[in-house]
Design a protein around this motif. Structure first.
Motif, PDB file in Angstrom:
ATOM      1  N   THR A  20       7.298   5.774  23.110  1.00  0.00           N
ATOM      2  CA  THR A  20       7.595   6.751  22.059  1.00  0.00           C
ATOM      3  C   THR A  20       8.872   6.325  21.331  1.00  0.00           C
ATOM      4  OG1 THR A  20       9.102   8.193  23.268  1.00  0.00           O
ATOM      5  CG2 THR A  20       6.724   8.549  23.624  1.00  0.00           C
ATOM      6  N   TRP A  21       9.253   7.117  20.315  1.00  0.00           N
ATOM      7  CA  TRP A  21      10.473   6.797  19.563  1.00  0.00           C
ATOM      8  C   TRP A  21      11.697   6.771  20.476  1.00  0.00           C
ATOM      9  CZ3 TRP A  21      14.424  10.302  19.575  1.00  0.00           C
ATOM     10  CH2 TRP A  21      14.106  11.605  19.931  1.00  0.00           C
ATOM     11  N   ALA A  47       9.308   2.590  13.106  1.00  0.00           N
ATOM     12  CA  ALA A  47       8.053   2.899  12.399  1.00  0.00           C
ATOM     13  C   ALA A  47       6.853   2.620  13.303  1.00  0.00           C
ATOM     14  CB  ALA A  47       7.961   2.074  11.113  1.00  0.00           C
ATOM     15  N   ALA A  48       6.875   1.482  13.992  1.00  0.00           N
ATOM     16  CA  ALA A  48       5.745   1.117  14.859  1.00  0.00           C
ATOM     17  C   ALA A  48       5.570   2.138  15.985  1.00  0.00           C
ATOM     18  CB  ALA A  48       5.961  -0.269  15.446  1.00  0.00           C
ATOM     19  N   LEU A  49       6.692   2.740  16.417  1.00  0.00           N
ATOM     20  CA  LEU A  49       6.622   3.703  17.527  1.00  0.00           C
ATOM     21  C   LEU A  49       6.265   5.115  17.063  1.00  0.00           C
ATOM     22  CD1 LEU A  49       9.706   2.552  19.642  1.00  0.00           C
ATOM     23  CD2 LEU A  49       7.301   2.355  20.273  1.00  0.00           C
ATOM     24  N   SER A  53      -1.156   5.289  12.929  1.00  0.00           N
ATOM     25  CA  SER A  53      -2.187   4.243  13.060  1.00  0.00           C
ATOM     26  C   SER A  53      -1.949   3.316  14.255  1.00  0.00           C
ATOM     27  CB  SER A  53      -2.224   3.398  11.783  1.00  0.00           C
ATOM     28  OG  SER A  53      -1.000   2.707  11.629  1.00  0.00           O
ATOM     29  N   THR A  54      -0.817   3.467  14.946  1.00  0.00           N
ATOM     30  CA  THR A  54      -0.517   2.491  16.001  1.00  0.00           C
ATOM     31  C   THR A  54      -0.829   3.019  17.404  1.00  0.00           C
ATOM     32  OG1 THR A  54       1.798   3.194  16.200  1.00  0.00           O
ATOM     33  CG2 THR A  54       1.340   1.391  14.674  1.00  0.00           C
ATOM     34  N   VAL A  55      -1.198   2.065  18.264  1.00  0.00           N
ATOM     35  CA  VAL A  55      -1.241   2.294  19.708  1.00  0.00           C
ATOM     36  C   VAL A  55      -0.001   1.603  20.257  1.00  0.00           C
ATOM     37  CG1 VAL A  55      -2.395   1.580  21.832  1.00  0.00           C
ATOM     38  CG2 VAL A  55      -3.739   2.482  19.925  1.00  0.00           C
ATOM     39  N   ARG A  56       0.828   2.339  20.989  1.00  0.00           N
ATOM     40  CA  ARG A  56       2.073   1.733  21.509  1.00  0.00           C
ATOM     41  C   ARG A  56       2.187   2.027  22.993  1.00  0.00           C
ATOM     42  NH1 ARG A  56       2.376   5.663  16.890  1.00  0.00           N
ATOM     43  NH2 ARG A  56       2.852   7.572  17.949  1.00  0.00           N
ATOM     44  N   LEU A  57       2.338   0.943  23.742  1.00  0.00           N
ATOM     45  CA  LEU A  57       2.398   1.049  25.201  1.00  0.00           C
ATOM     46  C   LEU A  57       3.588   0.285  25.717  1.00  0.00           C
ATOM     47  CD1 LEU A  57      -1.380   0.343  25.929  1.00  0.00           C
ATOM     48  CD2 LEU A  57      -0.211   2.560  26.124  1.00  0.00           C
ATOM     49  N   LYS A  58       4.115   0.767  26.843  1.00  0.00           N
ATOM     50  CA  LYS A  58       5.198   0.027  27.494  1.00  0.00           C
ATOM     51  C   LYS A  58       4.814  -0.223  28.946  1.00  0.00           C
ATOM     52  CE  LYS A  58       7.736   4.242  28.702  1.00  0.00           C
ATOM     53  NZ  LYS A  58       8.955   5.029  28.488  1.00  0.00           N
ATOM     54  N   PHE A  68       6.005  -4.473  26.409  1.00  0.00           N
ATOM     55  CA  PHE A  68       5.453  -3.591  25.377  1.00  0.00           C
ATOM     56  C   PHE A  68       4.314  -4.284  24.638  1.00  0.00           C
ATOM     57  CE2 PHE A  68       9.046  -5.886  23.472  1.00  0.00           C
ATOM     58  CZ  PHE A  68       8.416  -6.533  22.430  1.00  0.00           C
ATOM     59  N   VAL A  69       3.485  -3.453  24.025  1.00  0.00           N
ATOM     60  CA  VAL A  69       2.489  -3.948  23.065  1.00  0.00           C
ATOM     61  C   VAL A  69       2.325  -2.874  21.994  1.00  0.00           C
ATOM     62  CG1 VAL A  69       0.503  -3.080  24.417  1.00  0.00           C
ATOM     63  CG2 VAL A  69       0.161  -4.914  22.755  1.00  0.00           C
ATOM     64  N   ILE A  70       2.201  -3.339  20.754  1.00  0.00           N
ATOM     65  CA  ILE A  70       1.877  -2.442  19.642  1.00  0.00           C
ATOM     66  C   ILE A  70       0.571  -2.933  19.024  1.00  0.00           C
ATOM     67  CG2 ILE A  70       2.530  -1.621  17.327  1.00  0.00           C
ATOM     68  CD1 ILE A  70       4.594  -0.599  19.166  1.00  0.00           C
ATOM     69  N   GLY A  71      -0.399  -2.056  18.924  1.00  0.00           N
ATOM     70  CA  GLY A  71      -1.654  -2.369  18.230  1.00  0.00           C
ATOM     71  C   GLY A  71      -1.742  -1.525  16.974  1.00  0.00           C
ATOM     72  N   ASP A  72      -2.241  -2.131  15.907  1.00  0.00           N
ATOM     73  CA  ASP A  72      -2.291  -1.448  14.611  1.00  0.00           C
ATOM     74  C   ASP A  72      -3.757  -1.336  14.190  1.00  0.00           C
ATOM     75  OD1 ASP A  72      -1.614  -0.337  12.225  1.00  0.00           O
ATOM     76  OD2 ASP A  72      -0.864  -2.197  11.326  1.00  0.00           O
ATOM     77  N   ARG A  73      -4.235  -0.109  14.138  1.00  0.00           N
ATOM     78  CA  ARG A  73      -5.655   0.144  13.824  1.00  0.00           C
ATOM     79  C   ARG A  73      -5.908   0.111  12.325  1.00  0.00           C
ATOM     80  NH1 ARG A  73      -5.565   4.952  16.313  1.00  0.00           N
ATOM     81  NH2 ARG A  73      -5.996   4.680  18.493  1.00  0.00           N
ATOM     82  N   ARG A  74      -6.961  -0.629  11.917  1.00  0.00           N
ATOM     83  CA  ARG A  74      -7.414  -0.587  10.508  1.00  0.00           C
ATOM     84  C   ARG A  74      -8.885  -0.185  10.522  1.00  0.00           C
ATOM     85  NH1 ARG A  74      -4.023  -5.106   8.515  1.00  0.00           N
ATOM     86  NH2 ARG A  74      -2.044  -4.647   9.546  1.00  0.00           N
TER      87      ARG A  74
END
Ligand SMILES: CC(C)(COP(=O)(O)OP(=O)(O)OC[C@H]1O[C@@H](n2cnc3c(N)ncnc32)[C@H](O)[C@@H]1OP(=O)(O)O)[C@@H](O)C(=O)NCCC(=O)NCCS
Length: 157
Positions: A20-21, A47-49, A53-58, A68-74
């Motif tokens: 999270t942020w 912004a990514a957190l 549209s993002t999936v954010r995991l730690k 961490f990984v950030i995935g950006d859904r389109r």
């Protein structure tokens, strides 16, 4: 050993959790350590957190932020991008990276996932290939310093 068995053998004290942020500072610190040339400005991390549209995991070891990984859904393009992905150097080679990627792909829930990687980044490219990604293109001189990017893609469905 298969990708599935990596997640099964993830050390018990390591957890994959939503980021999270509140993780912005720890994320930024680890990003600078893992990507000395390519770390994002802190406002991009924020912004990514927070973007919907993002999936954010730690990955967490107790209170320690270790990956961490950030995935950006389109969704309109039926594709997602892995925007950034790293594990602290002290914790590599235990399946944590594979577990982060696996969970992120599941949560992105798009038929295809793409990413870009420096051509010289052998550990990451090995992991991606083993985990089903194939090279679908290159972006010449994409990275700082002029290095080319490999674009890799995995079909999930
Ligand atoms: C790429 C990166 C995220 C991989 O993270 P990781 O946690 O080391 O990944 P894994 O542990 O799942 O896999 C790495 C290796 O450990 C091995 N491994 C995984 N689980 C294992 C286990 N339980 N026992 C023994 N070996 C294991 C894998 O087979 C793999 O070996 P290989 O390099 O010979 O293919 C990490 O190297 C990193 O942060 N690099 C810097 C940032 C970066 O380049 N990110 C990608 C940008 S595109």
């Amino acid at each position: 050993m298969t990708a599935d068995s990596f997640s099964l053998t993830l050390p018990k004290q390591i957890a994959i959790l939503p980021a999270t942020w509140r993780d912005v500072m720890a994320f930024h610190k680890l990003e600078k350590l893992c990507f000395p040339q390519d770390a994002w400005p802190i406002w991009d991390v924020f912004a990514a957190l927070t973007l919907p549209s993002t999936v954010r995991l730690k990955a967490a070891h107790g209170e320690q932020f270790i990956g961490f990984v950030i995935g950006d859904r389109r969704p309109r393009q039926k594709i997602s991008w892995i925007a950034t992905f790293a594990v602290h150097p002290d914790y590599r080679g235990q399946g944590i990276g594979t577990a982060l990627l696996e969970r992120c792909e599941q949560m992105l829930n798009t038929p295809r996932v793409r990413l870009s990687v420096r051509m010289s980044n052998e550990p990451a490219i090995r992991l991606y290939k083993r985990y089903g990604y194939r090279v679908v293109g290159t972006w010449p001189r994409y990275y700082k310093g002029g290095e080319d990017a490999l674009v890799m893609e995995k079909e999930i469905a």
